[in-house]
Design a protein around this motif. Structure first.
Motif, PDB file in Angstrom:
ATOM      1  N   GLY A 139       0.801  -1.214   0.000  1.00 48.65           N
ATOM      2  CA  GLY A 139       0.000   0.000   0.000  1.00 48.65           C
ATOM      3  C   GLY A 139       0.833   1.262   0.000  1.00 48.65           C
ATOM      4  O   GLY A 139       2.065   1.248   0.081  1.00 48.65           O
ATOM      5  N   PHE A 140       0.113   2.377  -0.097  1.00 51.00           N
ATOM      6  CA  PHE A 140       0.728   3.697  -0.069  1.00 51.00           C
ATOM      7  C   PHE A 140       0.848   4.183   1.373  1.00 51.00           C
ATOM      8  O   PHE A 140       0.672   3.423   2.330  1.00 51.00           O
ATOM      9  N   GLU A 141       1.113   5.457   1.518  1.00 49.99           N
ATOM     10  CA  GLU A 141       1.275   6.043   2.840  1.00 49.99           C
ATOM     11  C   GLU A 141       0.020   5.887   3.703  1.00 49.99           C
ATOM     12  O   GLU A 141       0.095   5.944   4.930  1.00 49.99           O
ATOM     13  N   THR A 142      -1.115   5.655   3.076  1.00 51.67           N
ATOM     14  CA  THR A 142      -2.382   5.566   3.802  1.00 51.67           C
ATOM     15  C   THR A 142      -2.445   4.355   4.715  1.00 51.67           C
ATOM     16  O   THR A 142      -2.896   4.433   5.855  1.00 51.67           O
ATOM     17  N   VAL A 198      -2.385  11.724   6.023  1.00 53.54           N
ATOM     18  CA  VAL A 198      -1.273  11.155   6.792  1.00 53.54           C
ATOM     19  C   VAL A 198      -0.008  11.998   6.634  1.00 53.54           C
ATOM     20  O   VAL A 198       0.614  12.410   7.616  1.00 53.54           O
ATOM     21  N   MET A 199       0.365  12.270   5.383  1.00 55.27           N
ATOM     22  CA  MET A 199       1.673  12.862   5.100  1.00 55.27           C
ATOM     23  C   MET A 199       1.649  14.383   4.958  1.00 55.27           C
ATOM     24  O   MET A 199       2.707  15.013   4.914  1.00 55.27           O
ATOM     25  N   ARG A 249     -11.354  19.833   4.784  1.00 55.39           N
ATOM     26  CA  ARG A 249     -12.059  19.211   5.911  1.00 55.39           C
ATOM     27  C   ARG A 249     -11.329  17.976   6.427  1.00 55.39           C
ATOM     28  O   ARG A 249     -11.597  17.519   7.544  1.00 55.39           O
ATOM     29  N   ALA A 250     -10.400  17.444   5.639  1.00 53.60           N
ATOM     30  CA  ALA A 250      -9.664  16.254   6.065  1.00 53.60           C
ATOM     31  C   ALA A 250      -8.155  16.439   6.060  1.00 53.60           C
ATOM     32  O   ALA A 250      -7.447  15.740   6.784  1.00 53.60           O
ATOM     33  N   VAL A 251      -7.643  17.365   5.265  1.00 52.58           N
ATOM     34  CA  VAL A 251      -6.203  17.470   5.036  1.00 52.58           C
ATOM     35  C   VAL A 251      -5.654  18.755   5.647  1.00 52.58           C
ATOM     36  O   VAL A 251      -6.208  19.848   5.430  1.00 52.58           O
ATOM     37  N   GLY A 255      -0.221  17.198   7.890  1.00 50.68           N
ATOM     38  CA  GLY A 255      -0.697  15.822   7.940  1.00 50.68           C
ATOM     39  C   GLY A 255      -0.984  15.372   9.353  1.00 50.68           C
ATOM     40  O   GLY A 255      -1.509  16.124  10.174  1.00 50.68           O
ATOM     41  N   ASN A 256      -0.633  14.133   9.647  1.00 45.59           N
ATOM     42  CA  ASN A 256      -0.820  13.546  10.979  1.00 45.59           C
ATOM     43  C   ASN A 256       0.559  13.355  11.608  1.00 45.59           C
ATOM     44  O   ASN A 256       1.246  12.368  11.319  1.00 45.59           O
ATOM     45  N   PRO A 257       0.979  14.284  12.464  1.00 47.07           N
ATOM     46  CA  PRO A 257       2.348  14.208  13.008  1.00 47.07           C
ATOM     47  C   PRO A 257       2.630  12.925  13.772  1.00 47.07           C
ATOM     48  O   PRO A 257       3.749  12.385  13.704  1.00 47.07           O
TER      49      PRO A 257
END
Length: 377
Positions: A139-142, A198-199, A249-251, A255-257
Motif C-alpha cells: 500500500g501507499f502512505e495511507t 497522513v503525510m 475538511r480532512a487534510v 498531515g498527521n504528526p
C-alpha cells in the motif's frame, strides 16, 4: 447531463460542470493519482460530463496494481510452505503472480487467510504459536501507519512467529517519474486526499516548483472531484502552477504528526519496483534495521526471487497514463476480471476493472474505434 441526477447535490454538480466548461478554452489532460478517484470518476460519468474540457488519465495510485510481480511471487512461495499462515487483504488473493495466485495456493492446501486489519494477523500469530504467520503489507502512505502499529504490537507481545512481507510505495516519487517520462502529457494532478491526511501537503511543493504543474489535493466524492477539477482548470487557464488543497475538511499541511513519527521509526526509504513500471528511486519503504527480524523476505530467504512482467499486459502503460484500458489489445478479451493478466483488472481500484465494470469500451471523448492498441486517439 443524465448523470447529474445521481449526484448528492445535483444543482451544485451542475454549477461546477458549468464553471469548468466556461473556464476551459481547450481540452486539458489531468491525472488523478488514486484508484479510488478513478472509480468515482468512471462510475459517476465525470469523464463523460467533462469530455470536451478534460481528458482524464489514470495514474499509479492503486496499491494492489503497483505491487511488483516479485512481491506476489514471494508471497506465493512463502504461502506454499508447511507451517505458514499467510494473511492478506482480500483483493490481493486474485492478483496473478508469474504462474498462479494466492487463491490457487489456498485451494491446494496452503493456509491463506483474509484479514481486515494487520492487527488481525498479530492476533492469529498469538493464537498459533507453532505456526509462522506472515502479513502481506502493501500500500501507499495511507495503510502504512496501521502496518507499522502491527509491527509494534508484535514486538511488544514478543511474537517471534510474526513477520511482514513489506511492499510499501510512496506517491510523490511516482508522480515525478510520470512527469519526467518522455511520453508524459499530464497538465495537472489531482492528489489523493487520504494520502495527504497522513503525510500532509508539503511533500508536493518540490514537484510543483520543479515541473511547473498544478497539483490539487481532493477527496473521492463526485462533488469533491468536480471541485478539484475546477481548481486545476482555473490554474491551467491562468498559467499558474500551485499546490492547492481542495480537501481542507480532512487534510492539513502537516498531515498527521503522530502517524508520521511512527512511520519514521519503523520504515526506511528505499528504491522500489512498481508493477508494470519498473524501479523508481526512493519510492518505497522497507523495514528499518531495528525491525529487520520481522522482515518475511529475509526470514524465508526469498529476497533473491525475481520475475518478469508479461509482455501481453500493458498495465504499466495504463498506470503511467500513456494509454486507456480499452487501448490494450487484451482488454475485455484475454484479460477480464475472471481471467486477469494484470492487477489493474483485479483490484477494486484498478482502472481496467473500472472500465470493464462500467462498460467503457472506449475512452470518453473518443469516436468508436478511434482508440487503437497503439494508444492513438
Amino acid at each position: 447531463m443524465r448523470y447529474l441526477r445521481e449526484f448528492r447535490d445535483p444543482e451544485l454538480a451542475a454549477r461546477l460542470v458549468d464553471a469548468i466548461a466556461a473556464a476551459a478554452t481547450r481540452r486539458w489532460t489531468i491525472m488523478e493519482v488514486c484508484g479510488g478517484q478513478t472509480h468515482s470518476i468512471i462510475r459517476n460519468g465525470i469523464d463523460q460530463l467533462l469530455a470536451d474540457q478534460v481528458e482524464f488519465v489514470h495514474g499509479p495510485g492503486c496499491p494492489v496494481c503497483v505491487t511488483p510481480l516479485e512481491t506476489i511471487d514471494r508471497a506465493l512461495e512463502i504461502a506454499s510452505r508447511p507451517g505458514v499462515i499467510l494473511c492478506s487483504f482480500g483483493d490481493m488473493l486474485r492478483v496473478p503472480g508469474s504462474a498462479t495466485d494466492l487463491f490457487t495456493v489456498r485451494a491446494r492446501g496452503g493456509d491463506v487467510r483474509v484479514v481486515y486489519s494487520p492487527l488481525d494477523a498479530v492476533r492469529i500469530a498469538a493464537e498459533n504459536p507453532h505456526c509462522q504467520v506472515v502479513f502481506l503489507g502493501i500500500g501507499f502512505e495511507t495503510t502504512a501507519p496501521a502496518n507499522a502499529m502491527a509491527l509494534v504490537a508484535a514486538r511488544d507481545r514478543g511474537l517471534r512467529n510474526f513477520s511482514m512481507l513489506v511492499s510499501h510505495v510512496l506517491v510523490p516519487p511516482a508522480m515525478a517519474a510520470v512527469l519526467t517520462a518522455p511520453d508524459n502529457r499530464v497538465s495537472a494532478f489531482l492528489a489523493a486526499g487520504h494520502v495527504c491526511t497522513v503525510m500532509g501537503t508539503t511533500q508536493y511543493e518540490p514537484l510543483v516548483a520543479a515541473h511547473r504543474v498544478p497539483i490539487v489535493v481532493t477527496g473521492f466524492e463526485p462533488l469533491d472531484l468536480l471541485d478539484g477539477v475546477r481548481a486545476a482548470v482555473l490554474q491551467l487557464e491562468d498559467g499558474r502552477a500551485e499546490l492547492e488543497n481542495a480537501y481542507p475538511r480532512a487534510v492539513r499541511p502537516e498531515g498527521n504528526p503522530v502517524a508520521r513519527r511512527t512511520l519514521d521509526s519503523i520504515f526506511t526509504v528505499c528504491d522500489r519496483a512498481w508493477r508494470g513500471i519498473g524501479v523508481i528511486p526512493d519510492s518505497g519503504w522497507r523495514l528499518a534495521d531495528e525491525y529487520a527480524e520481522f522482515d518475511a523476505a529475509i526470514r524465508f530467504d526469498v529476497t533473491g526471487l525475481t520475475a518478469e512482467e508479461s509482455p501481453e499486459c500493458r498495465s504499466g502503460d495504463v498506470l503511467r497514463g500513456v494509454i486507456k484500458p480499452p487501448q490494450c489489445p487484451a482488454f475485455g478479451g484475454r484479460c477480464t476480471p475472471r481471467t486477469p493478466l494484470g492487477a489493474t483488472m483485479v483490484s477494486t481500484e484498478g482502472a481496467c476493472a473500472a472500465y470493464f465494470q462500467f462498460r467503457r469500451l472506449a475512452p470518453a471523448g473518443t469516436a468508436p474505434g478511434a482508440a487503437g492498441p497503439d494508444g492513438g486517439g
